[in-house]
Design an enzyme around this catalytic site. Structure first.
Site, PDB file in Angstrom:
ATOM      1  N   ASP A 149       0.846  -1.203   0.000  1.00 29.43           N
ATOM      2  CA  ASP A 149       0.000   0.000   0.000  1.00 29.43           C
ATOM      3  C   ASP A 149       0.883   1.255   0.000  1.00 29.43           C
ATOM      4  O   ASP A 149       0.379   2.378  -0.101  1.00 29.43           O
ATOM      5  CB  ASP A 149      -1.004  -0.002   1.162  1.00 29.43           C
ATOM      6  CG  ASP A 149      -0.347   0.072   2.525  1.00 29.43           C
ATOM      7  OD1 ASP A 149       0.893  -0.073   2.615  1.00 29.43           O
ATOM      8  OD2 ASP A 149      -1.084   0.270   3.523  1.00 29.43           O
ATOM      9  N   GLU A 209       9.969  -4.526  10.093  1.00 25.71           N
ATOM     10  CA  GLU A 209      10.402  -3.272   9.464  1.00 25.71           C
ATOM     11  C   GLU A 209      11.034  -2.360  10.512  1.00 25.71           C
ATOM     12  O   GLU A 209      10.417  -2.036  11.529  1.00 25.71           O
ATOM     13  CB  GLU A 209       9.198  -2.573   8.805  1.00 25.71           C
ATOM     14  CG  GLU A 209       9.592  -1.245   8.179  1.00 25.71           C
ATOM     15  CD  GLU A 209       8.489  -0.600   7.340  1.00 25.71           C
ATOM     16  OE1 GLU A 209       7.418  -1.229   7.141  1.00 25.71           O
ATOM     17  OE2 GLU A 209       8.694   0.535   6.885  1.00 25.71           O
TER      18      GLU A 209
HETATM   19  O1  KIV Z   1       3.358  -1.011   1.624  1.00 21.27           O
HETATM   20  C1  KIV Z   1       4.514  -1.409   1.690  1.00 21.27           C
HETATM   21  O2  KIV Z   1       5.319  -1.321   0.755  1.00 21.27           O
HETATM   22  C2  KIV Z   1       4.924  -2.005   2.944  1.00 21.27           C
HETATM   23  C3  KIV Z   1       6.375  -1.955   3.231  1.00 21.27           C
HETATM   24  C4  KIV Z   1       6.702  -0.640   3.840  1.00 21.27           C
HETATM   25  C5  KIV Z   1       6.774  -3.070   4.069  1.00 21.27           C
HETATM   26  O3  KIV Z   1       4.120  -2.437   3.705  1.00 21.27           O
END
Ligand code: KIV
Length: 285
Positions: free
Chosen positions: A49, A187
């Protein structure tokens, strides 16, 4: 001749981890990039997202809808038959209830051909993970810096630097594993916390985004890797090639060549036969 790629599955990922070969995972939101990742031999794609920020220009991921996610996941799936594609559940697509979570997870699988879903949160999200897995959908947890809670976390900061907060992350990882998550993304968690969680995982793969080398694999945001996100560059994002600079230089050359009338050249346009042109002039009187 190179061997055709085989479809990456959950057993493929566990086999890599058992063999001590790190899993490669990148974000991707579109057909041409997915096509390149397929050729490059990437194992997993996250249709994150984060596309709300990298592709749509929002300040956060919060305005992203399920329909945005499905549209981009479908495009990615068309570009890569073999990579393991993960659909990222957007804000409020799973928080309200277990049933909402199952229905929306099912959309990623049925409408976009995803291989799994990911959602953010720890112990409090275990019932969502359990429900989704019971519905036959592979689920991935996401701990540490969880961008959908950026306001609660007070910004995009490392999580688990203190022992108490780190313990909460370690406990959440075990709870998510017990709830049925086959993978957990950490993360921006300190490397030693990531190492502890990886060592304690029994039937769950641990992935790192800015959380050090001890996980079963690594995730990066594609736009950070290639200098394509202008607002900020997080510390964990190594730039593997400055595509942003290449594109900018190309755009400047285009402006210059059109302005100077050196573009287009005959090889860039289409002609017609003299007799057809003469007839056209006759027709036009
Ligand atoms: O939306 C995304 O790319 C993520 C990453 C920040 C892990 O959830």
């Amino acid at each position: 001749m190179t061997e055709p790629r085989k479809k990456v599955t959950i057993p493929t990922l566990f086999k890599k981890a058992a063999d001590g070969v790190p899993i490669t995972w990148l974000t991707c939101y579109d057909y041409p990039t997915a096509y390149l990742m397929e050729q490059a031999g990437i194992d997993m794609i996250l249709v994150g997202d984060s596309l709300g920020m990298t592709m749509l220009g929002y300040e956060t991921t919060l305005p992203v809808t399920m329909d945005d996610m499905i549209r981009h996941s479908q495009a990615v799936r068309r570009g890569t038959p073999n990579i393991f594609v993960v659909g990222d559940m957007p804000y409020m697509s799973y928080q309200p209830s277990v049933e909402t979570a199952i229905r929306n997870a099912g959309r990623f699988m049925a409408e976009a051909g995803c291989d799994a879903i990911k959602l953010e949160g720890g112990v409090e999200m275990c019932d969502r993970i359990e429900g989704i897995v019971k519905a036959g959908i592979p689920a991935i947890g996401h701990l540490g810096l969880t961008p959908q809670s950026v306001s609660l976390l007070g910004g995009y900061k490392v999580q688990g630097k203190g022992a108490l907060q780190a313990k909460k992350i370690v406990d959440s990882a075990k709870a998510l594993e017990n709830a049925g998550a086959f993978m957990i993304l950490l993360e921006m968690v300190p490397d030693r916390v990531c190492k502890l969680i990886t060592e304690r995982a029994e039937n769950c793969l641990i992935m790192s985004l800015g959380s050090g080398p001890h996980a079963h694999g690594q995730l990066l945001i594609y736009h950070d890797m290639f200098g394509l996100y202008p607002r900020f560059k997080p510390r964990m994002a190594k730039v593997f090639g400055n595509a942003g600079e290449v594109i900018l230089n190309g755009l400047k050359s285009y402006v210059q060549e059109v302005t100077e009338k050196t573009f287009p050249q005959p090889e860039n346009w289409f002609g017609m036969k003299d007799e057809e042109y003469e007839e056209l002039l006759d027709l036009l009187g």
